[in-house]
Scaffold this motif. Structure first.
Motif, PDB file in Angstrom:
ATOM      1  N   TYR A  31      46.664  27.231  28.417  1.00 51.01           N
ATOM      2  CA  TYR A  31      45.786  26.283  27.751  1.00 51.01           C
ATOM      3  C   TYR A  31      44.540  26.973  27.219  1.00 51.01           C
ATOM      4  O   TYR A  31      44.023  26.626  26.165  1.00 51.01           O
ATOM      5  CB  TYR A  31      45.361  25.170  28.714  1.00 51.01           C
ATOM      6  CG  TYR A  31      46.476  24.261  29.138  1.00 51.01           C
ATOM      7  CD1 TYR A  31      47.189  23.517  28.203  1.00 51.01           C
ATOM      8  CD2 TYR A  31      46.818  24.129  30.478  1.00 51.01           C
ATOM      9  CE1 TYR A  31      48.211  22.677  28.587  1.00 51.01           C
ATOM     10  CE2 TYR A  31      47.832  23.282  30.870  1.00 51.01           C
ATOM     11  CZ  TYR A  31      48.533  22.555  29.932  1.00 51.01           C
ATOM     12  OH  TYR A  31      49.542  21.714  30.317  1.00 51.01           O
ATOM     13  N   ASN A  32      44.060  27.945  27.976  1.00 49.50           N
ATOM     14  CA  ASN A  32      42.874  28.702  27.592  1.00 49.50           C
ATOM     15  C   ASN A  32      43.243  30.176  27.538  1.00 49.50           C
ATOM     16  O   ASN A  32      44.211  30.615  28.134  1.00 49.50           O
ATOM     17  CB  ASN A  32      41.740  28.483  28.595  1.00 49.50           C
ATOM     18  CG  ASN A  32      41.324  27.024  28.667  1.00 49.50           C
ATOM     19  OD1 ASN A  32      40.968  26.427  27.669  1.00 49.50           O
ATOM     20  ND2 ASN A  32      41.396  26.440  29.855  1.00 49.50           N
ATOM     21  N   PRO A  82      44.000  33.893  25.230  1.00 48.39           N
ATOM     22  CA  PRO A  82      44.597  34.319  23.968  1.00 48.39           C
ATOM     23  C   PRO A  82      45.722  33.409  23.478  1.00 48.39           C
ATOM     24  O   PRO A  82      45.847  33.145  22.288  1.00 48.39           O
ATOM     25  CB  PRO A  82      45.120  35.723  24.292  1.00 48.39           C
ATOM     26  CG  PRO A  82      44.264  36.194  25.413  1.00 48.39           C
ATOM     27  CD  PRO A  82      43.965  34.968  26.232  1.00 48.39           C
ATOM     28  N   GLY A  83      46.560  32.916  24.373  1.00 52.14           N
ATOM     29  CA  GLY A  83      47.686  32.093  23.955  1.00 52.14           C
ATOM     30  C   GLY A  83      47.284  30.808  23.275  1.00 52.14           C
ATOM     31  O   GLY A  83      48.014  30.285  22.428  1.00 52.14           O
ATOM     32  N   SER A  84      46.120  30.295  23.610  1.00 48.84           N
ATOM     33  CA  SER A  84      45.676  29.026  23.046  1.00 48.84           C
ATOM     34  C   SER A  84      45.271  29.148  21.575  1.00 48.84           C
ATOM     35  O   SER A  84      45.048  28.144  20.908  1.00 48.84           O
ATOM     36  CB  SER A  84      44.502  28.472  23.856  1.00 48.84           C
ATOM     37  OG  SER A  84      43.354  29.282  23.711  1.00 48.84           O
ATOM     38  N   MET A  85      45.197  30.357  21.048  1.00 48.06           N
ATOM     39  CA  MET A  85      44.843  30.574  19.652  1.00 48.06           C
ATOM     40  C   MET A  85      46.081  30.722  18.767  1.00 48.06           C
ATOM     41  O   MET A  85      45.971  30.738  17.545  1.00 48.06           O
ATOM     42  CB  MET A  85      43.987  31.838  19.521  1.00 48.06           C
ATOM     43  CG  MET A  85      42.702  31.823  20.324  1.00 48.06           C
ATOM     44  SD  MET A  85      41.419  30.828  19.554  1.00 48.06           S
ATOM     45  CE  MET A  85      40.924  31.933  18.234  1.00 48.06           C
ATOM     46  N   ASN A  86      47.255  30.804  19.372  1.00 46.67           N
ATOM     47  CA  ASN A  86      48.441  31.229  18.641  1.00 46.67           C
ATOM     48  C   ASN A  86      49.257  30.076  18.079  1.00 46.67           C
ATOM     49  O   ASN A  86      50.399  29.828  18.467  1.00 46.67           O
ATOM     50  CB  ASN A  86      49.328  32.098  19.540  1.00 46.67           C
ATOM     51  CG  ASN A  86      48.647  33.378  19.966  1.00 46.67           C
ATOM     52  OD1 ASN A  86      47.577  33.718  19.453  1.00 46.67           O
ATOM     53  ND2 ASN A  86      49.247  34.099  20.888  1.00 46.67           N
ATOM     54  N   TYR A 146      44.646  23.009  17.663  1.00 45.77           N
ATOM     55  CA  TYR A 146      45.035  23.455  19.003  1.00 45.77           C
ATOM     56  C   TYR A 146      46.543  23.384  19.128  1.00 45.77           C
ATOM     57  O   TYR A 146      47.098  22.288  18.980  1.00 45.77           O
ATOM     58  CB  TYR A 146      44.358  22.553  20.036  1.00 45.77           C
ATOM     59  CG  TYR A 146      44.330  23.083  21.445  1.00 45.77           C
ATOM     60  CD1 TYR A 146      43.797  24.337  21.740  1.00 45.77           C
ATOM     61  CD2 TYR A 146      44.847  22.339  22.498  1.00 45.77           C
ATOM     62  CE1 TYR A 146      43.766  24.814  23.034  1.00 45.77           C
ATOM     63  CE2 TYR A 146      44.815  22.822  23.809  1.00 45.77           C
ATOM     64  CZ  TYR A 146      44.275  24.057  24.072  1.00 45.77           C
ATOM     65  OH  TYR A 146      44.248  24.541  25.360  1.00 45.77           O
ATOM     66  N   PRO A 147      47.266  24.498  19.298  1.00 39.32           N
ATOM     67  CA  PRO A 147      46.715  25.838  19.496  1.00 39.32           C
ATOM     68  C   PRO A 147      46.058  26.376  18.224  1.00 39.32           C
ATOM     69  O   PRO A 147      46.566  26.217  17.134  1.00 39.32           O
ATOM     70  CB  PRO A 147      47.939  26.669  19.890  1.00 39.32           C
ATOM     71  CG  PRO A 147      49.105  25.922  19.316  1.00 39.32           C
ATOM     72  CD  PRO A 147      48.743  24.484  19.363  1.00 39.32           C
ATOM     73  N   GLY A 148      44.936  27.004  18.440  1.00 41.90           N
ATOM     74  CA  GLY A 148      44.104  27.518  17.361  1.00 41.90           C
ATOM     75  C   GLY A 148      42.703  27.713  17.884  1.00 41.90           C
ATOM     76  O   GLY A 148      42.486  27.791  19.102  1.00 41.90           O
ATOM     77  N   ASN A 149      41.730  27.739  16.990  1.00 43.04           N
ATOM     78  CA  ASN A 149      40.356  28.016  17.427  1.00 43.04           C
ATOM     79  C   ASN A 149      39.594  26.761  17.859  1.00 43.04           C
ATOM     80  O   ASN A 149      38.411  26.829  18.142  1.00 43.04           O
ATOM     81  CB  ASN A 149      39.586  28.754  16.332  1.00 43.04           C
ATOM     82  CG  ASN A 149      39.398  27.918  15.067  1.00 43.04           C
ATOM     83  OD1 ASN A 149      39.776  26.743  15.025  1.00 43.04           O
ATOM     84  ND2 ASN A 149      38.823  28.529  14.046  1.00 43.04           N
ATOM     85  N   LEU A 155      52.825  22.686  25.189  1.00 39.16           N
ATOM     86  CA  LEU A 155      52.348  22.538  26.565  1.00 39.16           C
ATOM     87  C   LEU A 155      51.994  21.093  26.922  1.00 39.16           C
ATOM     88  O   LEU A 155      51.314  20.846  27.918  1.00 39.16           O
ATOM     89  CB  LEU A 155      51.141  23.447  26.836  1.00 39.16           C
ATOM     90  CG  LEU A 155      51.358  24.957  26.604  1.00 39.16           C
ATOM     91  CD1 LEU A 155      50.133  25.741  27.052  1.00 39.16           C
ATOM     92  CD2 LEU A 155      52.595  25.460  27.328  1.00 39.16           C
ATOM     93  N   GLY A 156      52.439  20.125  26.114  1.00 38.26           N
ATOM     94  CA  GLY A 156      52.162  18.724  26.415  1.00 38.26           C
ATOM     95  C   GLY A 156      50.736  18.301  26.180  1.00 38.26           C
ATOM     96  O   GLY A 156      50.312  17.258  26.691  1.00 38.26           O
ATOM     97  N   VAL A 157      49.976  19.071  25.394  1.00 40.33           N
ATOM     98  CA  VAL A 157      48.580  18.692  25.150  1.00 40.33           C
ATOM     99  C   VAL A 157      48.517  17.494  24.204  1.00 40.33           C
ATOM    100  O   VAL A 157      49.463  17.198  23.469  1.00 40.33           O
ATOM    101  CB  VAL A 157      47.758  19.863  24.577  1.00 40.33           C
ATOM    102  CG1 VAL A 157      47.742  21.033  25.532  1.00 40.33           C
ATOM    103  CG2 VAL A 157      48.280  20.282  23.216  1.00 40.33           C
TER     104      VAL A 157
END
Length: 282
Positions: free
Chosen positions: A88-89, A91-95, A140-143, A169-171
């Motif tokens: 969720y937080n 590097p992966g959360s930017m992809n 999200y995912p992104g900045n 991720l179910g966000v």
């Protein structure tokens, strides 16, 4: 709200340009391959800036060796992201979006999916005000910048992107909702001298939980109130059930009116099964 979802298998393929146009390449970036009003329902974000249309900060390029998110039209969500991103937080959360390789070629990670997919289509904004209002979704995912616009014109409606529980991720989705008189240009990462974007008066949320129900919410933006802006000066918002069964908080309502919400710190309504609802601005 963050919900756990099932993992989705990934198939990486070379990106095929929209409308059979060749992929454009620049030495230090991957060019944005869509034009406005395309059939993929992709929406360019500040295309004249360095981001060139990608759902990234205006001064940020889609650089080789990185993931480049893109925005979708109101009521649609991006169905492409890094399949190995499981945080969720960090590097992966930017992809999110497409991968730009070292040669400036774009790849589509999920070959069997469209770029933009219809959302739950069970919640929307009804704007009864005499001026337009822009709802700014975070990437999200992104900045996580609030730069994806859904604009409700005066006395009109606009769909919001309410994501299913199969989304990354179910966000859930989050929207910063600007003052009356706003438009897509106010969907920006702002600062405290002007209440737009992340300083907007309202935050709306929405997403499908693992139980299959959809949860939508409204609250005043803490940054807006902390700065000293008066929430009583903003318009009011209530969530209203359109069809099916909507489970409201104790008291049977969910609204923010005259500077006070019916539940402290905002409220959430559960849309059971195929129920539909709307945020009414008045």
């Amino acid at each position: 709200m963050k919900f756990i979802s099932f993992a989705v298998a990934a198939v990486a393929t070379t990106f095929s340009a929209v409308s059979a146009r060749p992929v454009l390449r620049r030495a230090n970036s991957c060019a944005f391959p869509w034009v406005a009003n395309n059939t993929d329902n992709v929406v360019p974000i500040t295309p004249s800036a360095k981001n060139a249309g990608w759902a990234m900060s205006p001064d940020q390029e889609c650089a080789p060796g990185s993931w480049c998110p893109y925005a979708c039209a109101p009521g649609y969500y991006s169905a492409q992201w890094d399949p190995s991103a499981t945080l969720y937080n960090g590097p992966g959360s930017m992809n999110g979006g497409l991968y730009c390789d070292a040669n400036g070629v774009l790849s589509k990670p999920f070959a069997d999916r469209a770029y933009c997919v219809p959302s739950m289509m069970n919640a929307y904004i009804e704007n009864s005000l005499s001026h337009s209002v822009s709802a700014c979704q975070t990437v999200y995912p992104g900045n996580e910048a609030m730069i994806i616009p859904s604009v409700a014109q005066a006395n009109s409606n606009v769909s919001l992107n309410i994501v299913p529980n199969t989304y990354w991720l179910g966000v859930s989705s989050q929207f910063y909702v600007n003052l009356a008189g706003s438009n897509a240009t106010q969907c920006v990462w702002g600062n405290d001298d002007k209440p737009v974007g992340n300083w907007a008066p309202y935050i709306f949320g929405g997403g499908q939980g693992p139980d299959g129900n959809t949860y939508i919410s409204v609250q005043f933006n803490p940054l807006y109130t902390a700065k000293g802006y008066k929430v009583s000066d903003a318009y009011s918002v209530r969530i209203q059930c359109e069809s099916g069964f909507c489970n409201f908080p104790a008291g049977g309502e969910c609204k923010c009116e005259g500077g006070k919400c019916s539940v402290d710190n905002g409220c959430t309504v559960t849309l059971t099964g195929d129920a539909k609802a709307k945020w009414v601005l008045y």
